[in-house]
Design a protein around this motif. Sequence first.
Motif, PDB file in Angstrom:
ATOM      1  N   PHE A  95      20.774  22.456  40.115  1.00 18.49           N
ATOM      2  CA  PHE A  95      21.324  23.654  40.371  1.00 18.49           C
ATOM      3  C   PHE A  95      20.312  24.590  40.898  1.00 18.49           C
ATOM      4  O   PHE A  95      19.158  24.850  40.530  1.00 18.49           O
ATOM      5  CB  PHE A  95      21.642  24.151  39.028  1.00 18.49           C
ATOM      6  CG  PHE A  95      22.338  25.503  38.850  1.00 18.49           C
ATOM      7  CD1 PHE A  95      23.023  25.971  39.653  1.00 18.49           C
ATOM      8  CD2 PHE A  95      22.029  26.466  37.853  1.00 18.49           C
ATOM      9  CE1 PHE A  95      23.576  27.257  39.651  1.00 18.49           C
ATOM     10  CE2 PHE A  95      22.393  27.676  37.754  1.00 18.49           C
ATOM     11  CZ  PHE A  95      23.485  28.288  38.766  1.00 18.49           C
ATOM     12  N   LYS A  96      20.480  25.325  41.980  1.00 15.77           N
ATOM     13  CA  LYS A  96      19.568  25.883  42.794  1.00 15.77           C
ATOM     14  C   LYS A  96      20.017  27.404  43.101  1.00 15.77           C
ATOM     15  O   LYS A  96      21.149  27.755  43.440  1.00 15.77           O
ATOM     16  CB  LYS A  96      19.056  25.365  44.049  1.00 15.77           C
ATOM     17  CG  LYS A  96      18.433  23.892  44.063  1.00 15.77           C
ATOM     18  CD  LYS A  96      18.224  23.081  45.396  1.00 15.77           C
ATOM     19  CE  LYS A  96      17.283  24.079  46.260  1.00 15.77           C
ATOM     20  NZ  LYS A  96      17.212  23.330  47.408  1.00 15.77           N
ATOM     21  N   ILE A  97      19.060  28.418  43.227  1.00 17.81           N
ATOM     22  CA  ILE A  97      19.265  29.805  43.623  1.00 17.81           C
ATOM     23  C   ILE A  97      18.069  30.058  44.467  1.00 17.81           C
ATOM     24  O   ILE A  97      16.833  29.965  43.776  1.00 17.81           O
ATOM     25  CB  ILE A  97      19.398  30.768  42.390  1.00 17.81           C
ATOM     26  CG1 ILE A  97      20.713  30.371  41.706  1.00 17.81           C
ATOM     27  CG2 ILE A  97      19.556  31.953  43.342  1.00 17.81           C
ATOM     28  CD1 ILE A  97      20.947  31.287  40.704  1.00 17.81           C
ATOM     29  N   ASP A  98      18.112  30.223  45.762  1.00 19.53           N
ATOM     30  CA  ASP A  98      16.980  30.450  46.574  1.00 19.53           C
ATOM     31  C   ASP A  98      16.274  31.723  46.250  1.00 19.53           C
ATOM     32  O   ASP A  98      14.934  31.907  46.179  1.00 19.53           O
ATOM     33  CB  ASP A  98      17.326  30.401  48.058  1.00 19.53           C
ATOM     34  CG  ASP A  98      17.595  29.106  48.751  1.00 19.53           C
ATOM     35  OD1 ASP A  98      17.539  27.996  48.005  1.00 19.53           O
ATOM     36  OD2 ASP A  98      17.877  29.049  49.880  1.00 19.53           O
ATOM     37  N   THR A 101      21.640  40.416  42.314  1.00 20.91           N
ATOM     38  CA  THR A 101      21.835  39.790  43.684  1.00 20.91           C
ATOM     39  C   THR A 101      21.406  38.447  43.362  1.00 20.91           C
ATOM     40  O   THR A 101      20.411  38.238  42.957  1.00 20.91           O
ATOM     41  CB  THR A 101      21.236  40.554  44.855  1.00 20.91           C
ATOM     42  OG1 THR A 101      19.845  40.330  44.796  1.00 20.91           O
ATOM     43  CG2 THR A 101      21.851  41.904  44.899  1.00 20.91           C
ATOM     44  N   LEU A 102      22.155  37.472  44.082  1.00 21.67           N
ATOM     45  CA  LEU A 102      21.975  35.955  44.344  1.00 21.67           C
ATOM     46  C   LEU A 102      22.167  35.700  45.796  1.00 21.67           C
ATOM     47  O   LEU A 102      23.280  36.173  46.323  1.00 21.67           O
ATOM     48  CB  LEU A 102      22.965  35.315  43.381  1.00 21.67           C
ATOM     49  CG  LEU A 102      23.051  35.441  41.810  1.00 21.67           C
ATOM     50  CD1 LEU A 102      23.868  34.361  41.223  1.00 21.67           C
ATOM     51  CD2 LEU A 102      21.709  35.400  41.115  1.00 21.67           C
ATOM     52  N   ASN A 103      21.068  34.844  46.327  1.00 23.20           N
ATOM     53  CA  ASN A 103      21.349  34.630  47.663  1.00 23.20           C
ATOM     54  C   ASN A 103      21.290  32.959  47.640  1.00 23.20           C
ATOM     55  O   ASN A 103      20.302  32.509  46.977  1.00 23.20           O
ATOM     56  CB  ASN A 103      20.271  35.142  48.317  1.00 23.20           C
ATOM     57  CG  ASN A 103      20.406  36.599  48.498  1.00 23.20           C
ATOM     58  OD1 ASN A 103      21.473  37.040  49.089  1.00 23.20           O
ATOM     59  ND2 ASN A 103      19.534  37.409  48.312  1.00 23.20           N
ATOM     60  N   LYS A 104      22.134  32.376  48.000  1.00 25.50           N
ATOM     61  CA  LYS A 104      22.081  30.885  48.405  1.00 25.50           C
ATOM     62  C   LYS A 104      22.045  29.999  46.995  1.00 25.50           C
ATOM     63  O   LYS A 104      20.927  29.579  46.627  1.00 25.50           O
ATOM     64  CB  LYS A 104      20.834  30.431  49.121  1.00 25.50           C
ATOM     65  CG  LYS A 104      20.901  30.941  50.677  1.00 25.50           C
ATOM     66  CD  LYS A 104      22.313  30.260  51.284  1.00 25.50           C
ATOM     67  CE  LYS A 104      22.103  30.815  52.946  1.00 25.50           C
ATOM     68  NZ  LYS A 104      23.152  30.136  53.754  1.00 25.50           N
ATOM     69  N   LEU A 105      23.285  30.005  46.286  1.00 29.99           N
ATOM     70  CA  LEU A 105      23.242  29.237  45.062  1.00 29.99           C
ATOM     71  C   LEU A 105      24.009  27.965  45.584  1.00 29.99           C
ATOM     72  O   LEU A 105      25.038  28.043  46.221  1.00 29.99           O
ATOM     73  CB  LEU A 105      24.098  30.056  44.103  1.00 29.99           C
ATOM     74  CG  LEU A 105      24.500  29.521  42.671  1.00 29.99           C
ATOM     75  CD1 LEU A 105      24.538  30.385  41.857  1.00 29.99           C
ATOM     76  CD2 LEU A 105      25.671  28.500  42.923  1.00 29.99           C
ATOM     77  N   GLU A 106      23.417  26.919  44.830  1.00 28.33           N
ATOM     78  CA  GLU A 106      24.118  25.341  45.099  1.00 28.33           C
ATOM     79  C   GLU A 106      24.048  24.767  43.681  1.00 28.33           C
ATOM     80  O   GLU A 106      23.036  24.701  43.057  1.00 28.33           O
ATOM     81  CB  GLU A 106      23.306  24.779  46.166  1.00 28.33           C
ATOM     82  CG  GLU A 106      23.393  25.125  47.346  1.00 28.33           C
ATOM     83  CD  GLU A 106      22.476  24.237  48.585  1.00 28.33           C
ATOM     84  OE1 GLU A 106      21.872  23.456  48.239  1.00 28.33           O
ATOM     85  OE2 GLU A 106      22.503  24.848  49.702  1.00 28.33           O
ATOM     86  N   TYR A 107      25.285  24.239  43.348  1.00 30.79           N
ATOM     87  CA  TYR A 107      25.334  23.380  42.163  1.00 30.79           C
ATOM     88  C   TYR A 107      25.941  22.187  42.499  1.00 30.79           C
ATOM     89  O   TYR A 107      26.964  22.097  42.977  1.00 30.79           O
ATOM     90  CB  TYR A 107      25.949  24.086  41.100  1.00 30.79           C
ATOM     91  CG  TYR A 107      26.316  23.336  39.926  1.00 30.79           C
ATOM     92  CD1 TYR A 107      25.206  22.702  39.438  1.00 30.79           C
ATOM     93  CD2 TYR A 107      27.472  23.144  39.461  1.00 30.79           C
ATOM     94  CE1 TYR A 107      25.637  21.731  38.103  1.00 30.79           C
ATOM     95  CE2 TYR A 107      27.871  22.402  38.444  1.00 30.79           C
ATOM     96  CZ  TYR A 107      26.763  21.781  37.710  1.00 30.79           C
ATOM     97  OH  TYR A 107      27.051  21.055  36.500  1.00 30.79           O
TER      98      TYR A 107
END
Length: 497
Positions: free
Chosen positions: A152-155, A184-190
């Motif tokens: 689980f990543k958030i840049d 604010t969140l940028n580039k979330l991947e799970y």
Amino acid sequence: MKAKRKNNIIYLVLSLFAIAVSLNIYLSNYLESQLSKLLAKQEIKFTGDVSTNVLFGNIFVENIEARKDSLLVKAHRLEVKGVSYVSFLFNDVVKVSEISVFKPIISGVILDKEANNTSKNNSTNQLPIINIENIEIINGALSVKNNNGSPFKIDDFSLSLTNVRYKDRLISVIPFLYEDISFTLNKLEYQQSTTQMFALDKIIYSNNFLSIHNLEIIPLKVKEEYIYHVPYEKDLLSLCIKEISIPNFIIQTAPKLSFKATNTQINYADFEVFLDASVLNHPKHKKKDLYSKSLRELPIQINFDTIQIKNSKILYKEKLSSKDKAGELSFHNINAAIYNLSNTGNKETEIAVTSDFMNSTPFKVNWNFNVNNPLDEFFIKGNLATINAQKINSFIEPKLKVRVDGRINSLSFNLYGNNTYSQGDFAIDYENIKVKVLKNNKGVRKVLSWLVNLVLKNSSKSEMKEVKIQKLERDQSRSFWNFLWKNIEKGLKETMI
């Protein structure tokens, strides 16, 4: 005399300044020592400098590091401003004007609930009561994994909270309350599984306005191989939503995490569902709840007055044999309105959908259910306008091994159902329907085709032919959509044979 008084004033000012400086140095050293002990007690350490200013109530910590269970947080800088030392030293209550955390990086493994509860129960380190006017997290990043190793990543993310109040054993989904939040969140991947990943480009939430950009569910395996990476027959999903905007989105944390909105706009959703049923068996032991029960049992509360879906598309593909191509059903130009999607009250959820079936003919559906009805009762009705029967051959040829010619002038259904059975009305107006039964090599079984057409009523004789669908038992290991199809399939058989 005046000169002497002036000298006394200067001496007094200098003395007070010297006392203030000495007191600041003494209290700063004392507070730095106490702060270091407190941080160590909470498994927090730092490799940079710690500086304090008693006069202004400021604390600055460089290169701070904190560990909680299996999570590690490293921050470039921590700034605490406007600390009330008297309240902290004598009342064990921390009052702070502002806390800023710069470039925090969160890494590690997210433990399951049981492990987290055990850790919490075994901990004797309790924080004091904390009141903070403003908290800011600036340019943070997150890279963690769950127990199964899924990342689980958030840049990049930033967060602001106002009037934060923390108290041990607070009855809330999180151990603190706040007045306002923005982030604010940028580039979330799970990575949800070995075959699927969830991702989005950006989330912005400020002044109760939420916008989400380029939300996606991405297949991690190709259609020809994904089925070998799942334990049982399962869909492979692909979804892209360009934008979701919610202008009045309210987040509450006590007594339970809840989300509330008056109007939600979903613009251009492209959804594809692919099922390979040629290799693995369907899990009969795995029960699939209807949507009302799934919503009712969510761990959070939701209350959405209106959801509007515009200019969207759904493509369903099903592969039954390794030798045949997948059957296809499509719905283009989908526009839908969903009212009262909620699990907090007793209002009925209403769904109205219009679309172009097989990118050819108008198809309308109205669907009602009450989330908090324990019987999971629902009502659904639909109407399909004129369509050439050849348009559905892309679905029924690989599925039923038949090819159909002719025309459907109108088709409608009106059904009641619950978790165990359904019943209702079905009607169809059709003409010149002819069926060809296919061989596995795509040839035609002529004799069998002749027999089928002999018993088939190839026309409704320019009128709606209506039938009652008596109690149809639901296969509770299958989805709501399978249940709906079984009703339509039964209606077709009873009207045309």
